[in-house]
Design a protein around this motif. Structure first.
Motif, PDB file in Angstrom:
ATOM      1  N   ASP A  78       0.817  -1.213   0.000  1.00  0.00           N
ATOM      2  CA  ASP A  78       0.000   0.000   0.000  1.00  0.00           C
ATOM      3  C   ASP A  78       0.856   1.271   0.000  1.00  0.00           C
ATOM      4  OD1 ASP A  78       0.875  -0.555   2.660  1.00  0.00           O
ATOM      5  OD2 ASP A  78      -0.575   0.917   3.389  1.00  0.00           O
ATOM      6  N   ALA A  79       2.160   1.121   0.182  1.00  0.00           N
ATOM      7  CA  ALA A  79       3.047   2.291   0.279  1.00  0.00           C
ATOM      8  C   ALA A  79       3.276   2.912  -1.092  1.00  0.00           C
ATOM      9  CB  ALA A  79       4.380   1.887   0.897  1.00  0.00           C
ATOM     10  N   THR A  80       3.443   4.228  -1.084  1.00  0.00           N
ATOM     11  CA  THR A  80       3.825   4.972  -2.274  1.00  0.00           C
ATOM     12  C   THR A  80       5.179   5.606  -2.011  1.00  0.00           C
ATOM     13  OG1 THR A  80       2.662   6.941  -1.498  1.00  0.00           O
ATOM     14  CG2 THR A  80       1.436   5.451  -2.948  1.00  0.00           C
ATOM     15  N   VAL A  81       5.877   5.964  -3.078  1.00  0.00           N
ATOM     16  CA  VAL A  81       7.213   6.523  -2.911  1.00  0.00           C
ATOM     17  C   VAL A  81       7.375   7.771  -3.775  1.00  0.00           C
ATOM     18  CG1 VAL A  81       8.245   5.001  -4.659  1.00  0.00           C
ATOM     19  CG2 VAL A  81       9.691   5.998  -2.878  1.00  0.00           C
ATOM     20  N   LYS A 103      17.975  13.020 -14.537  1.00  0.00           N
ATOM     21  CA  LYS A 103      18.532  11.693 -14.819  1.00  0.00           C
ATOM     22  C   LYS A 103      18.717  10.885 -13.533  1.00  0.00           C
ATOM     23  CE  LYS A 103      20.943  13.148 -18.977  1.00  0.00           C
ATOM     24  NZ  LYS A 103      22.238  13.533 -19.556  1.00  0.00           N
ATOM     25  N   ARG A 104      19.124  11.537 -12.464  1.00  0.00           N
ATOM     26  CA  ARG A 104      19.319  10.844 -11.184  1.00  0.00           C
ATOM     27  C   ARG A 104      17.992  10.321 -10.637  1.00  0.00           C
ATOM     28  NH1 ARG A 104      23.661  15.442  -9.315  1.00  0.00           N
ATOM     29  NH2 ARG A 104      25.436  14.475 -10.399  1.00  0.00           N
ATOM     30  N   ALA A 105      16.951  11.126 -10.733  1.00  0.00           N
ATOM     31  CA  ALA A 105      15.630  10.674 -10.282  1.00  0.00           C
ATOM     32  C   ALA A 105      15.123   9.548 -11.179  1.00  0.00           C
ATOM     33  CB  ALA A 105      14.651  11.845 -10.271  1.00  0.00           C
ATOM     34  N   GLU A 106      15.338   9.679 -12.491  1.00  0.00           N
ATOM     35  CA  GLU A 106      14.866   8.661 -13.437  1.00  0.00           C
ATOM     36  C   GLU A 106      15.556   7.316 -13.224  1.00  0.00           C
ATOM     37  OE1 GLU A 106      15.449  10.430 -17.300  1.00  0.00           O
ATOM     38  OE2 GLU A 106      13.880  11.917 -16.945  1.00  0.00           O
ATOM     39  N   VAL A 107      16.845   7.325 -12.916  1.00  0.00           N
ATOM     40  CA  VAL A 107      17.564   6.056 -12.758  1.00  0.00           C
ATOM     41  C   VAL A 107      17.093   5.309 -11.501  1.00  0.00           C
ATOM     42  CG1 VAL A 107      19.620   6.909 -11.536  1.00  0.00           C
ATOM     43  CG2 VAL A 107      19.820   4.972 -13.057  1.00  0.00           C
ATOM     44  N   VAL A 108      16.774   6.035 -10.452  1.00  0.00           N
ATOM     45  CA  VAL A 108      16.234   5.385  -9.252  1.00  0.00           C
ATOM     46  C   VAL A 108      14.821   4.882  -9.536  1.00  0.00           C
ATOM     47  CG1 VAL A 108      15.542   5.735  -6.841  1.00  0.00           C
ATOM     48  CG2 VAL A 108      17.728   6.655  -7.665  1.00  0.00           C
ATOM     49  N   THR A 109      14.016   5.691 -10.213  1.00  0.00           N
ATOM     50  CA  THR A 109      12.661   5.271 -10.577  1.00  0.00           C
ATOM     51  C   THR A 109      12.708   4.026 -11.457  1.00  0.00           C
ATOM     52  OG1 THR A 109      11.781   7.508 -10.371  1.00  0.00           O
ATOM     53  CG2 THR A 109      10.550   5.984 -11.770  1.00  0.00           C
ATOM     54  N   LYS A 110      13.615   3.998 -12.416  1.00  0.00           N
ATOM     55  CA  LYS A 110      13.745   2.832 -13.297  1.00  0.00           C
ATOM     56  C   LYS A 110      14.103   1.579 -12.505  1.00  0.00           C
ATOM     57  CE  LYS A 110      16.067   1.135 -17.483  1.00  0.00           C
ATOM     58  NZ  LYS A 110      15.920  -0.221 -17.066  1.00  0.00           N
ATOM     59  N   ARG A 121       2.507   3.842  -8.037  1.00  0.00           N
ATOM     60  CA  ARG A 121       2.952   4.014  -6.647  1.00  0.00           C
ATOM     61  C   ARG A 121       4.131   4.975  -6.539  1.00  0.00           C
ATOM     62  NH1 ARG A 121       4.241  -1.694  -4.405  1.00  0.00           N
ATOM     63  NH2 ARG A 121       4.484  -0.507  -2.477  1.00  0.00           N
ATOM     64  N   ILE A 122       4.624   5.472  -7.680  1.00  0.00           N
ATOM     65  CA  ILE A 122       5.847   6.277  -7.708  1.00  0.00           C
ATOM     66  C   ILE A 122       5.556   7.662  -8.271  1.00  0.00           C
ATOM     67  CG2 ILE A 122       8.203   6.418  -8.606  1.00  0.00           C
ATOM     68  CD1 ILE A 122       8.011   3.353  -9.161  1.00  0.00           C
ATOM     69  N   THR A 123       6.050   8.688  -7.578  1.00  0.00           N
ATOM     70  CA  THR A 123       6.068  10.033  -8.160  1.00  0.00           C
ATOM     71  C   THR A 123       7.532  10.440  -8.278  1.00  0.00           C
ATOM     72  OG1 THR A 123       5.861  11.096  -5.994  1.00  0.00           O
ATOM     73  CG2 THR A 123       3.834  10.729  -7.220  1.00  0.00           C
ATOM     74  N   THR A 124       7.849  11.056  -9.402  1.00  0.00           N
ATOM     75  CA  THR A 124       9.231  11.434  -9.682  1.00  0.00           C
ATOM     76  C   THR A 124       9.295  12.932  -9.924  1.00  0.00           C
ATOM     77  OG1 THR A 124       9.588   9.269 -10.691  1.00  0.00           O
ATOM     78  CG2 THR A 124      11.228  10.953 -11.159  1.00  0.00           C
ATOM     79  N   ASP A 125      10.321  13.569  -9.354  1.00  0.00           N
ATOM     80  CA  ASP A 125      10.495  15.011  -9.482  1.00  0.00           C
ATOM     81  C   ASP A 125      11.987  15.311  -9.566  1.00  0.00           C
ATOM     82  OD1 ASP A 125       9.887  17.713  -9.587  1.00  0.00           O
ATOM     83  OD2 ASP A 125       9.513  17.911  -7.443  1.00  0.00           O
ATOM     84  N   LYS A 148       5.955   6.131   1.908  1.00  0.00           N
ATOM     85  CA  LYS A 148       4.986   6.254   2.999  1.00  0.00           C
ATOM     86  C   LYS A 148       3.875   5.249   2.777  1.00  0.00           C
ATOM     87  CE  LYS A 148       5.828  11.152   3.707  1.00  0.00           C
ATOM     88  NZ  LYS A 148       5.298  12.495   3.706  1.00  0.00           N
ATOM     89  N   GLY A 149       3.473   4.646   3.853  1.00  0.00           N
ATOM     90  CA  GLY A 149       2.373   3.694   3.785  1.00  0.00           C
ATOM     91  C   GLY A 149       1.845   3.415   5.167  1.00  0.00           C
ATOM     92  N   GLU A 150       0.819   2.610   5.206  1.00  0.00           N
ATOM     93  CA  GLU A 150       0.232   2.201   6.476  1.00  0.00           C
ATOM     94  C   GLU A 150       0.181   0.696   6.469  1.00  0.00           C
ATOM     95  OE1 GLU A 150      -4.161   2.571   7.578  1.00  0.00           O
ATOM     96  OE2 GLU A 150      -3.262   4.349   8.465  1.00  0.00           O
ATOM     97  N   LYS A 151       0.851   0.101   7.413  1.00  0.00           N
ATOM     98  CA  LYS A 151       0.884  -1.357   7.485  1.00  0.00           C
ATOM     99  C   LYS A 151      -0.200  -1.832   8.437  1.00  0.00           C
ATOM    100  CE  LYS A 151       4.034  -5.194   7.744  1.00  0.00           C
ATOM    101  NZ  LYS A 151       5.427  -5.588   7.796  1.00  0.00           N
ATOM    102  N   GLU A 152      -1.018  -2.726   7.954  1.00  0.00           N
ATOM    103  CA  GLU A 152      -2.102  -3.290   8.768  1.00  0.00           C
ATOM    104  C   GLU A 152      -1.659  -4.638   9.290  1.00  0.00           C
ATOM    105  OE1 GLU A 152      -6.370  -4.759   7.547  1.00  0.00           O
ATOM    106  OE2 GLU A 152      -6.271  -2.564   7.537  1.00  0.00           O
ATOM    107  N   VAL A 153      -1.635  -4.766  10.600  1.00  0.00           N
ATOM    108  CA  VAL A 153      -1.167  -5.988  11.246  1.00  0.00           C
ATOM    109  C   VAL A 153      -2.195  -6.437  12.273  1.00  0.00           C
ATOM    110  CG1 VAL A 153       0.677  -7.001  12.637  1.00  0.00           C
ATOM    111  CG2 VAL A 153       1.223  -5.226  10.989  1.00  0.00           C
ATOM    112  N   GLU A 154      -2.511  -7.741  12.248  1.00  0.00           N
ATOM    113  CA  GLU A 154      -3.378  -8.298  13.273  1.00  0.00           C
ATOM    114  C   GLU A 154      -2.580  -8.470  14.546  1.00  0.00           C
ATOM    115  OE1 GLU A 154      -5.450 -12.020  12.800  1.00  0.00           O
ATOM    116  OE2 GLU A 154      -6.667 -11.147  11.215  1.00  0.00           O
TER     117      GLU A 154
END
Length: 159
Positions: A78-81, A103-110, A121-125, A148-154
């Protein structure tokens, strides 16, 4: 329903409704001792992927951080980055530095995409040299990824 007796022999149908916790007179004769709860804890992860001057190649050392982020994202579906590239203001010019930061942002996104993380789930800037996240000039040759995300745990809680 996920909540058992103190001997581990069964589940009490009333525990989900909060009627039998620690009740020795439980009509189900299970002497219920716990309740099921959901922990929705916000989870975040941040990595700083540093680059050499005039480079957008992820080094082996920095790739360890990227792999760690990939693992986090796989474990938290459920996390986005947010991936943001930067360039240092001490070298180049604004046009060149914007190119490096993109280019630095694109290489990590790739790398994230290649590992199966969905683009939705990815936004790049890219900030070029307009923003300097670090006081030390050379550290601003960086891509910062924040998930960022929210982990649901029983959680089973004794009552």
């Amino acid at each position: 329903p996920g909540c058992g007796d103190k001997f581990g022999t069964g589940s009490c149908p009333e525990t989900e409704r909060g009627k039998c916790y620690n009740n020795p007179n439980c009509k189900h004769s299970l002497n219920c001792w716990c309740k099921k709860d959901i922990d929705r804890t916000p989870r975040t992860k941040k990595i700083d992927v540093f680059f050499l001057i005039r480079s957008s190649v992820i080094s082996a050392e920095e790739n360890v951080k990227v792999q760690d982020m990939i693992k986090y994202l796989q474990e938290n579906p459920d996390a986005t980055v947010s991936v943001t590239g930067y360039a240092d203001i001490g070298t180049g010019n604004p046009r060149i530095n914007m190119g490096y930061s993109e280019k630095r942002a694109e290489v990590v996104t790739k790398a994230l995409l290649d590992a199966g993380i969905s683009m939705d789930r990815i936004t790049t800037d890219a900030k070029g040299d307009t923003v300097q996240p670090f006081a030390e000039n050379d550290l601003n040759r960086v891509t910062i990824a924040i998930a960022k995300g929210e982990k649901e745990v029983e959680v089973m809680q004794e009552q």
